[in-house]
Design an enzyme around this catalytic site. Structure first.
Site, PDB file in Angstrom:
ATOM      1  CB  SER A 128     -48.014   9.637  34.864  1.00 22.78           C
ATOM      2  OG  SER A 128     -47.916  10.607  35.894  1.00 22.78           O
ATOM      3  CG  ASP A 159     -42.969  15.691  32.096  1.00 21.36           C
ATOM      4  OD1 ASP A 159     -42.914  15.633  33.333  1.00 21.36           O
ATOM      5  OD2 ASP A 159     -43.700  14.934  31.416  1.00 21.36           O
ATOM      6  CG  HIS A 170     -43.944  12.691  34.811  1.00 22.59           C
ATOM      7  ND1 HIS A 170     -44.646  13.504  33.943  1.00 22.59           N
ATOM      8  CD2 HIS A 170     -44.859  11.935  35.465  1.00 22.59           C
ATOM      9  CE1 HIS A 170     -45.944  13.248  34.061  1.00 22.59           C
ATOM     10  NE2 HIS A 170     -46.103  12.301  34.969  1.00 22.59           N
TER      11      HIS A 170
END
Length: 348
Positions: A33, A323, A326
């Site tokens: 991610s 978040d 990240h």
């Protein structure tokens, strides 16, 4: 010592100007991610970010599947090399080989070196990312012809960013690997997979490769939020594991640079720059490095970070993290600028 910082808009302009004489034909991305530009949108998994407020600061203000409020580091790196400002996801039906010829992303959020890690959230395993790359090679040869395609592939810069999930979403959470391996044995197991992956990529024509090390995992907001006994400080155990694994990756890179003819393999040191941003966040223009912008900023990501949550901050540029896992677009831009001028400078 803190790295030099500049306003986000100026930073973006300099990244764009820096690439005017770049010698990289394309940016090809593998990983998780940290670099996924939207592949998970098109697979059956709960780990997605194709909804607001994700992407609210992306051009057009739309969610793309990037786990960020805007662009991610690989987008900025592509722009810095004089290529396009966003790298499309391979599985995104909006794009085709005409878009992928100068940059493509095969990364899948939630994946790891270990196949067992990708099983946790039913995402794309690393071996499958490589299969998609082989498929892409065939498409590129049809589109450009063998000679031109081979030139693009050999002059491309391959960015690999993966490994955090192997520890934080697998080894320390799911019973299995921790009963099979000690931490050091698991690190060696992952390093072996990294060796095999890079070697196969080399055999497929890759020559310019950047392998990103682990970040200071213990300083992610999610880990700090659950570190109740130590006042929500960074979890040193996880940071220590990251540093140890990074040393193993550095050793691997040194060996492969000797073993594989004409390869230019570099280590991208994410740990140090992100640690510096966290520890000196005010110097970099941030107000907060301990909690994230989205929702309460402690444990939320993916569907827990949604437009219905009333606690999401109004200005993500004040936060190091978007978040609980990240970085924000601003942090990604700083990381990209630093790595472009250090680890990746030899590819100019």
């Amino acid at each position: 010592m803190a790295f030099k910082v500049m306003p986000l808009l100026l930073l973006m302009q300099l990244l764009q100007l820096a690439g005017t004489q770049a010698k990289v034909s394309s940016i090809i991305v593998f990983g998780d991610s940290s670099v996924d530009s939207g592949n998970n949108n098109n697979i059956s998994t709960v780990l997605k970010s194709d909804f607001k407020p994700y992407g609210r600061d992306f051009p057009g203000g739309k969610p793309t599947g990037r786990f960020c409020n805007g662009r991610i580091a690989t987008d900025f790196i592509s722009q810095a090399f004089g290529l396009k400002p966003i790298i499309p996801a391979y599985l995104d039906p909006m794009y085709d080989i005409t878009d992928f010829a100068s940059g493509v992303c095969f990364a899948s959020s939630g994946t790891g070196y270990d196949n067992a890690t990708s099983d946790v959230l039913s995402v794309i395993p690393l071996w499958k990312e490589l299969e998609y790359y082989k498929e892409y090679q065939e498409q590129l040869r049809v589109y450009l012809g063998d000679e031109n395609a081979n030139n693009v592939l050999s002059e491309a810069l391959y960015l690999i960013s993966i490994g955090t999930n192997d520890f934080l979403e697998n080894y320390y959470v799911v019973p299995g690997r921790s009963s099979e391996y000690s931490v050091e044995e698991y690190q060696d197991f992952l390093a072996g997979i990294a060796r095999n992956f890079i070697t196969e990529l080399y055999q497929l024509g890759a020559r310019k490769i950047s392998l990103t090390g682990l970040p200071p995992m213990g300083c992610l907001p999610l880990e700090r939020a659950t570190n109740l006994l130590f006042g929500h400080d960074c979890v040193e155990k996880y940071n220590s594991v990251a540093r140890e694994f990074n040393e193993k990756l550095k050793g691997l890179i040194e060996k492969l640079n000797k073993e594989l003819a004409q390869i230019r393999l570099v280590f991208l040191n994410l740990y140090d720059i992100l640690s510096d941003i966290i520890q000196n966040h005010q110097f970099f223009g941030f107000d907060n490095a301990a909690i994230a912008c989205c929702a309460t900023g402690t444990v939320e990501m993916s569907y827990m970070c949604n437009r219905l949550n009333p606690f999401t901050c109004t200005d993500a540029n004040k936060y190091v993290f978007w978040d609980s896992f990240h970085p924000t677009e601003k942090t990604n831009a700083i990381i990209a600028d630093h790595t472009f001028k250090t680890s990746l400078a030899q590819f100019l």
